[in-house]
Write a protein that holds these residues in place. Structure first.
Motif, PDB file in Angstrom:
ATOM      1  N   THR A 130      -0.934   4.270   5.424  1.00 34.17           N
ATOM      2  CA  THR A 130       0.531   4.165   5.491  1.00 34.17           C
ATOM      3  C   THR A 130       1.111   3.418   4.293  1.00 34.17           C
ATOM      4  O   THR A 130       2.218   3.724   3.846  1.00 34.17           O
ATOM      5  CB  THR A 130       0.981   3.501   6.800  1.00 34.17           C
ATOM      6  N   ASP A 133       1.377   5.935   1.514  1.00 35.27           N
ATOM      7  CA  ASP A 133       2.437   6.881   1.862  1.00 35.27           C
ATOM      8  C   ASP A 133       3.803   6.264   1.563  1.00 35.27           C
ATOM      9  O   ASP A 133       4.661   6.895   0.941  1.00 35.27           O
ATOM     10  CB  ASP A 133       2.346   7.277   3.334  1.00 35.27           C
ATOM     11  N   ARG A 134       4.006   5.021   1.984  1.00 36.06           N
ATOM     12  CA  ARG A 134       5.286   4.337   1.720  1.00 36.06           C
ATOM     13  C   ARG A 134       5.529   4.172   0.216  1.00 36.06           C
ATOM     14  O   ARG A 134       6.652   4.376  -0.262  1.00 36.06           O
ATOM     15  CB  ARG A 134       5.323   2.971   2.403  1.00 36.06           C
ATOM     16  N   THR A 137       6.313   7.717  -1.300  1.00 33.50           N
ATOM     17  CA  THR A 137       7.575   8.220  -0.749  1.00 33.50           C
ATOM     18  C   THR A 137       8.746   7.457  -1.365  1.00 33.50           C
ATOM     19  O   THR A 137       9.752   8.051  -1.776  1.00 33.50           O
ATOM     20  CB  THR A 137       7.582   8.106   0.790  1.00 33.50           C
ATOM     21  N   ALA A 138       8.624   6.135  -1.465  1.00 33.79           N
ATOM     22  CA  ALA A 138       9.672   5.318  -2.081  1.00 33.79           C
ATOM     23  C   ALA A 138       9.809   5.657  -3.570  1.00 33.79           C
ATOM     24  O   ALA A 138      10.922   5.698  -4.100  1.00 33.79           O
ATOM     25  CB  ALA A 138       9.363   3.829  -1.898  1.00 33.79           C
TER      26      ALA A 138
END
Length: 176
Positions: A130, A133-134, A137-138
């Motif tokens: 995660t 992913d963060r 994505t950010a």
């Protein structure tokens, strides 16, 4: 590093600069990767080679003592020279939670867009990661770029038989 890149990485933090890795940084980068306890650890030899052969597509953050405290390694895909593959991102525990990984990714992008004509970033992430992913994505949101995800390697392809699938994140177009 350009003045714009220096502006990007300066600010209230405990590290001095974002720089190109040198061969002598290989051992520190290996230790940061090992201590992350989440990265697939490569041999110490491979980190030395990475600092020699892929330094132009990688960055390190140096602490006040000049030693690496974080890194991003990457390479240009041979069959897609406009795509940078981000191989590993790691931040020493003492420096986590300060946005350093994002600053490194931004600095690396600025570097490779300017010097290599990179227009797209790729990385692979396991579904349970995660934090990565963060981060990516950010990154896509911050740069106004699209983000596509697809399974690149199904878990069954790995010889251990217990590996999770690797999901390809394709971000682009990237611009400074």
């Amino acid at each position: 590093m350009t003045a714009a890149q220096e502006d990007l990485v300066r600010g209230p933090s405990e590290f001095m600069e974002i720089d190109t890795p040198r061969v002598e940084d290989g051992a520190a980068i290996w230790r940061i990767a090992r201590d992350s306890e989440v990265l697939d650890l490569n041999s110490s030899y491979s980190y030395l080679l990475w600092c020699r052969d892929f330094a132009a597509t990688s960055v390190v953050a140096r602490g006040a003592d000049g030693e690496p405290v974080a890194f991003v390694t990457g390479y240009v895909r041979p069959d897609r020279p406009e795509a940078l593959v981000v191989w590993q991102v790691a931040v020493d525990r003492a420096h986590q939670g300060k946005g350093l990984a994002g600053k490194l990714l931004d600095a690396l992008t600025a570097k490779v867009v300017e010097t290599r004509g990179i227009r797209e970033i790729e990385t692979t992430i396991t579904p349970d990661n995660t934090a990565s992913d963060r981060l990516f994505t950010a990154y896509a949101k911050r740069h106004g770029a699209s983000l596509e995800r697809e399974v690149l390697f199904d878990g069954g392809l790995f010889p251990e038989g217990t590996h999770q699938p690797e999901v390809l994140y394709r971000i682009g177009p990237v611009a400074i």
